[in-house]
Design an enzyme around this catalytic site. Structure first.
Site, PDB file in Angstrom:
ATOM      1  N   ASP A 195     -26.991  52.680  24.717  1.00 38.40           N
ATOM      2  CA  ASP A 195     -28.330  52.127  24.492  1.00 38.40           C
ATOM      3  C   ASP A 195     -29.198  52.157  25.749  1.00 38.40           C
ATOM      4  O   ASP A 195     -30.080  51.314  25.916  1.00 38.40           O
ATOM      5  CB  ASP A 195     -28.235  50.689  23.954  1.00 38.40           C
ATOM      6  CG  ASP A 195     -27.458  50.617  22.652  1.00 38.40           C
ATOM      7  OD1 ASP A 195     -27.623  51.529  21.811  1.00 38.40           O
ATOM      8  OD2 ASP A 195     -26.677  49.660  22.478  1.00 38.40           O
ATOM      9  N   ARG A 196     -28.932  53.108  26.616  1.00 39.69           N
ATOM     10  CA  ARG A 196     -29.691  53.278  27.858  1.00 39.69           C
ATOM     11  C   ARG A 196     -29.573  52.073  28.802  1.00 39.69           C
ATOM     12  O   ARG A 196     -30.390  51.893  29.700  1.00 39.69           O
ATOM     13  CB  ARG A 196     -31.177  53.552  27.575  1.00 39.69           C
ATOM     14  CG  ARG A 196     -31.436  54.830  26.774  1.00 39.69           C
ATOM     15  CD  ARG A 196     -30.955  56.058  27.550  1.00 39.69           C
ATOM     16  NE  ARG A 196     -31.354  57.314  26.931  1.00 39.69           N
ATOM     17  CZ  ARG A 196     -30.601  58.029  26.107  1.00 39.69           C
ATOM     18  NH1 ARG A 196     -29.400  57.585  25.779  1.00 39.69           N
ATOM     19  NH2 ARG A 196     -31.027  59.166  25.619  1.00 39.69           N
TER      20      ARG A 196
END
Length: 217
Positions: A195-196
Site C-alpha cells: 500500500d505504498r
C-alpha cells in the site's frame, strides 16, 4: 495520434511491494556497515550488477544530469568510482563537488540513496586501479574522449586501433582519468512495503556520529 502510434499503456505496470519490515532496532550502527549487509544480500540474490549505481551531478550553472556507473569500492571514507575527468560528470564534479548516488535494487524491493561532497582520489590510488583493469579497458580510457561528440563509430575504432598499436602491452595512466570518492553525509535505506507504506530510514551525519531518522513514504 492513431492507434498504431499510441504509446503503450502504463496501467499494466502497476505492482505491489512487500518486504521484510525495516525497523530502527535492526539497523547497523553506521550506514557503511548497513550498506555492506544489504550489498551482500543483493549479491546473494543474484542481481546481475548490484554495484551499478546512478550518479547525479549538477553543473555550476545548476544544470542537473544523471547516468549509471559502477561502484568500485566503499569503506568508512566513502563510495568510489572512476571516470574521465574531462567528461560531463568530471566537469560537473570539478565545478560543483557534490553528488547523489542511487542503488536501484528493484528485484529485492530495495534502494539505497547516498548524498555528500566529492573528492578526487590521489594519483597513486587511481593509478593502482587503472593498472588492475583489463588491457582493452585501459586502451579504451585513452581512446574515448568521454562525452565529446564523435564523427562516427569508425573514427572511434580507428583511434582505439592506433593507440593499441602504440601501446601493445602496458598503456600509461592518462592524466585526465581517475577516481572520485563520494563522502556520505546522508544515506537512506528504502524497503518497499504494501500500500505504498514503504520503510525509509536515513542516517544523517551529525558531527562525528550518525543520527537515524524515519522518513514518511
Amino acid at each position: 495520434m492513431d492507434a498504431t502510434s499510441r504509446p503503450p499503456s502504463l496501467a499494466g505496470l502497476r505492482r505491489t511491494y512487500e518486504g521484510h519490515p525495516l525497523l530502527e532496532e535492526d539497523l547497523a550502527p553506521d550506514p557503511i556497515s548497513q550498506f555492506a549487509a544489504w550489498f551482500g544480500e543483493a549479491v546473494d540474490a543474484g542481481l546481475p550488477e548490484p554495484n551499478a549505481m546512478v550518479v547525479a551531478t549538477c553543473s555550476a550553472g545548476g544544470r542537473p544530469t544523471a547516468r549509471t556507473v559502477l561502484l568500485k569500492g566503499y569503506d568508512e571514507t566513502g563510495f568510489v568510482f572512476y571516470t574521465n575527468y574531462e567528461s560531463r560528470k568530471g566537469r560537473d564534479l570539478t565545478e560543483n563537488p557534490r553528488a547523489g548516488l542511487l542503488f536501484p535494487w528493484h528485484s529485492i524491493r530495495r534502494q539505497v540513496r547516498v548524498e555528500g561532497p566529492v573528492v578526487r582520489l590521489s594519483r597513486e590510488e587511481s593509478a593502482a586501479y587503472f593498472r588492475s583493469r583489463p588491457y582493452g579497458s585501459r586502451i579504451g580510457a585513452w581512446a574515448s574522449r568521454q562525452s565529446a561528440v564523435v564523427g562516427s563509430r569508425q573514427e572511434l575504432d580507428e583511434r582505439y586501433a592506433r593507440l593499441a598499436e602504440r601501446w601493445p602491452e602496458d598503456p600509461p595512466v592518462p592524466d585526465f582519468w581517475g577516481g572520485f570518492r563520494v563522502v556520505p553525509v546522508e544515506v537512506e535505506f528504502w524497503q518497499g512495503q504494501l500500500d505504498r507504506m514503504h520503510d525509509r530510514l536515513r542516517y544523517r551525519r551529525a558531527g562525528d556520529s550518525w543520527v537515524v531518522e524515519r522518513l514518511a513514504p
